[in-house]
Design a protein around this motif. Sequence first.
Motif, PDB file in Angstrom:
ATOM      1  N   GLY A 146       0.833  -1.191   0.000  1.00 25.64           N
ATOM      2  CA  GLY A 146       0.000   0.000   0.000  1.00 25.64           C
ATOM      3  C   GLY A 146       0.871   1.245   0.000  1.00 25.64           C
ATOM      4  O   GLY A 146       2.099   1.177   0.128  1.00 25.64           O
ATOM      5  N   GLN A 155      -3.183   7.706  -2.391  1.00 27.14           N
ATOM      6  CA  GLN A 155      -3.030   6.387  -1.776  1.00 27.14           C
ATOM      7  C   GLN A 155      -3.205   5.274  -2.792  1.00 27.14           C
ATOM      8  O   GLN A 155      -3.797   5.451  -3.862  1.00 27.14           O
ATOM      9  N   ARG A 157      -4.419   1.197  -2.200  1.00 28.15           N
ATOM     10  CA  ARG A 157      -4.884   0.230  -1.204  1.00 28.15           C
ATOM     11  C   ARG A 157      -4.868  -1.199  -1.730  1.00 28.15           C
ATOM     12  O   ARG A 157      -5.038  -2.136  -0.956  1.00 28.15           O
ATOM     13  N   ASP A 158      -4.684  -1.373  -3.038  1.00 30.43           N
ATOM     14  CA  ASP A 158      -4.839  -2.705  -3.636  1.00 30.43           C
ATOM     15  C   ASP A 158      -3.584  -3.180  -4.350  1.00 30.43           C
ATOM     16  O   ASP A 158      -3.650  -4.004  -5.260  1.00 30.43           O
ATOM     17  N   TYR A 177      -2.072  -1.948  -9.376  1.00 28.84           N
ATOM     18  CA  TYR A 177      -2.339  -0.943  -8.344  1.00 28.84           C
ATOM     19  C   TYR A 177      -3.299   0.108  -8.895  1.00 28.84           C
ATOM     20  O   TYR A 177      -3.331   0.379 -10.095  1.00 28.84           O
ATOM     21  N   VAL A 192      -6.413  -1.446   4.471  1.00 28.25           N
ATOM     22  CA  VAL A 192      -5.432  -2.314   3.822  1.00 28.25           C
ATOM     23  C   VAL A 192      -5.036  -3.496   4.689  1.00 28.25           C
ATOM     24  O   VAL A 192      -4.795  -4.595   4.173  1.00 28.25           O
TER      25      VAL A 192
END
Length: 207
Positions: A146, A155, A157-158, A177, A192
């Motif tokens: 993350g 950001q 998160r994935d 991402y 996350v």
Amino acid sequence: MKSAIYDNPPHSWLRGEFRKIEQNVHDVRSKPPVHVLEYILDGDFPATEARSPSEVYWEHILLRYIGEVSLDIERNYSPDLRLSLIGTGADILVAEGHSGGTLHGVTGIEISARVLNQLLPTTAYTILDTIVRGNDHSGWVTEQWGYFDPVTRIQVRDGIDTFQIAHGRIQTKMINYTVETGNTYAEFRRVVYRSGREDLKTAEARQ
């Protein structure tokens, strides 16, 4: 191979980040080896072909943490690399006129690194968990990561990267991402850390 990659190594900072990674990686076999941290800080690098997949992967991660992208590419990526981007990185490539998110070789990873740095300009990455499997010569790695910038609130998160490593080099890599605007670091951590464990359990079950 002795290499002075920087005059004033950020010893304390990198050791602190290393400890965070150790805590986040739950699988004992997948934790970062301390000797990789030490040889990076000393600038005393082993021959590339002598390294295990774990050593290649964690050297890659730690060099990226300190911004040594060129050295990472030189030591850790195969000239015949096959690279696939999914998500925001692939969207940028299409917007730039590339045919899609598939890239090849050193030029491909250089393009990928440029796009990533363009989207995420700091090294404030968080390794949420990692699974390393294989033997001393070849193996695979799945990494969940993350990113959160408290200034811009940008950001990821994935983040999921998957590596196939053999002969001391990354041979194949898949990068996924999505860059978005977040709210607070506390919310980022909550989301996350909740999702990361399940993502890696699913990835390991499929191997």
